[in-house]
Design a protein around this motif. Structure first.
Motif, short mmCIF file in Angstrom:
data_model
loop_
_atom_site.label_atom_id
_atom_site.label_comp_id
_atom_site.label_asym_id
_atom_site.label_seq_id
_atom_site.Cartn_x
_atom_site.Cartn_y
_atom_site.Cartn_z
N LEU A 151 11.21 41.31 1.10
CA LEU A 151 10.43 41.31 2.33
C LEU A 151 8.98 41.68 2.01
N HIS A 152 8.05 40.80 2.41
CA HIS A 152 6.64 40.99 2.09
C HIS A 152 5.76 40.62 3.27
N ALA A 153 4.49 40.95 3.14
CA ALA A 153 3.49 40.59 4.14
C ALA A 153 2.88 39.23 3.81
N LEU A 154 2.49 38.50 4.86
CA LEU A 154 1.77 37.24 4.71
C LEU A 154 0.42 37.41 5.40
N PRO A 155 -0.65 37.68 4.64
CA PRO A 155 -1.95 37.90 5.26
C PRO A 155 -2.58 36.59 5.74
N ASP A 156 -2.92 36.54 7.00
CA ASP A 156 -3.70 35.43 7.56
C ASP A 156 -5.15 35.90 7.68
N PHE A 157 -6.06 35.12 7.12
CA PHE A 157 -7.46 35.53 7.04
C PHE A 157 -8.09 35.81 8.40
N ALA A 158 -7.67 35.07 9.44
CA ALA A 158 -8.44 35.06 10.68
C ALA A 158 -7.76 35.65 11.90
N ASN A 159 -6.44 35.59 11.97
CA ASN A 159 -5.74 35.88 13.23
C ASN A 159 -6.14 37.20 13.88
N THR A 160 -6.19 38.27 13.10
CA THR A 160 -6.44 39.59 13.69
C THR A 160 -7.88 39.76 14.15
N LEU A 161 -8.78 38.93 13.66
CA LEU A 161 -10.18 39.01 14.09
C LEU A 161 -10.35 38.73 15.57
N THR A 162 -9.41 37.97 16.15
CA THR A 162 -9.54 37.60 17.57
C THR A 162 -9.38 38.80 18.51
N THR A 163 -8.94 39.94 17.99
CA THR A 163 -8.88 41.15 18.82
C THR A 163 -10.27 41.71 19.07
N GLY A 164 -11.26 41.25 18.29
CA GLY A 164 -12.61 41.76 18.41
C GLY A 164 -12.84 43.06 17.67
N ARG A 165 -11.82 43.51 16.96
CA ARG A 165 -11.92 44.78 16.20
C ARG A 165 -12.04 44.43 14.72
N GLU A 166 -13.26 44.15 14.30
CA GLU A 166 -13.49 43.61 12.96
C GLU A 166 -13.05 44.58 11.86
N GLU A 167 -13.42 45.83 11.98
CA GLU A 167 -13.04 46.80 10.94
C GLU A 167 -11.53 46.93 10.85
N HIS A 168 -10.87 46.95 12.01
CA HIS A 168 -9.41 47.00 12.05
C HIS A 168 -8.81 45.79 11.36
N ALA A 169 -9.39 44.62 11.62
CA ALA A 169 -8.86 43.37 11.05
C ALA A 169 -8.95 43.37 9.53
N TYR A 170 -10.11 43.70 8.99
CA TYR A 170 -10.27 43.66 7.53
C TYR A 170 -9.49 44.78 6.83
N SER A 171 -9.42 45.93 7.48
CA SER A 171 -8.59 47.01 6.91
C SER A 171 -7.12 46.60 6.90
N GLY A 172 -6.70 45.91 7.97
CA GLY A 172 -5.32 45.43 8.04
C GLY A 172 -5.03 44.38 7.00
#
Length: 244
Positions: A151-172
């Protein structure tokens, strides 16, 4: 286009041999149909490297029956991946209407899926897609709780950016790449509410990828406005430049 023809198509158009189809692209999971696809992909000199699997049931639902359906659906696609020669699947994590995301219940469900996947030599990946149930830090907690090499993570470059929380997205993304194995999704941008465009800092994200010593596939995912062939070719060019 039939999925069996896609590998040959992208080979001709883009020079890409390996593909990552979506579960909705398949007409069925009938063994003869899957064999037909596998043979056609092989004939094109290609390979299926991951299947993005979307289901309707949540792994952390309070209702045990719904969690059982999540596990059962995952097993069906693990069998399909094994038949197609795919080394992995991506399982989505739908929201549960009556429950906030719950690490323990999600981990219990994914643990059973990963245990079955191990028997089939298929890796299960989790993507930061839905901003509620698939927040990168929630995924990380589930992966760490299960603590399985299957079981592993699959990082998507862009999806989390749509929350508007840029620091959160890149840290994630950084935390997800630390737990990624064989697949990631490369995007240049993602459209949020009212078609607002959120652009990926490619240099920063590829820097995170390299910093994690990631050696898996970079899957081109172009779902933006414009010509998909031109857009995908630009993604390939960008990826090769940053990986060189």
């Amino acid at each position: 286009m039939e999925i069996r023809d896609f590998a040959a198509h992208v080979s001709e158009k883009l020079g890409i041999k390996k593909i990552e189809p979506w579960s909705e692209h398949f007409r069925s999971r009938d063994p003869k149909y899957l064999e037909e696809i596998r043979n056609a992909v092989a004939k094109a000199g290609g390979m299926i490297v991951n299947i993005a699997v979307d289901g309707e049931h949540s792994p952390y639902a309070v209702d045990k029956g719904e969690r059982e359906k999540f596990v059962a659906f995952g097993k069906l696609w693990i069998d399909a991946a094994a038949a197609l020669g795919s080394p992995s699947i991506r399982r989505n994590m739908p929201k549960a209407g009556a429950s906030d995301p719950d690490v323990q219940r999600a981990a219990d469900s994914f643990s059973r899926v990963a245990e079955y996947a191990a028997k089939k030599n298929v890796v299960v990946n989790m993507e930061n897609d839905n901003p509620v149930s698939e927040d990168p830090f929630f995924i990380v907690k589930v992966v760490d709780k299960v603590d399985s090499p299957w079981l592993h993570a699959l990082p998507d470059f862009a999806n989390t950016l749509t929350t508007g929380r840029e620091e959160h997205a890149y840290s994630g993304i950084k935390e997800m790449f630390a737990r990624a194995y064989n697949i990631s999704h490369v995007k240049a941008l993602e459209l949020g509410e009212n078609d607002k465009a959120f652009y990926v800092d490619m240099a920063k994200t590829f820097g995170i990828l390299k910093g994690a010593n990631y050696k898996g596939y970079c899957s081109m995912e172009f779902d933006s406005p414009g010509d998909p062939y031109k857009g995908t070719a630009e993604l390939i060019e960008t990826t090769l430049r940053y990986l060189s």
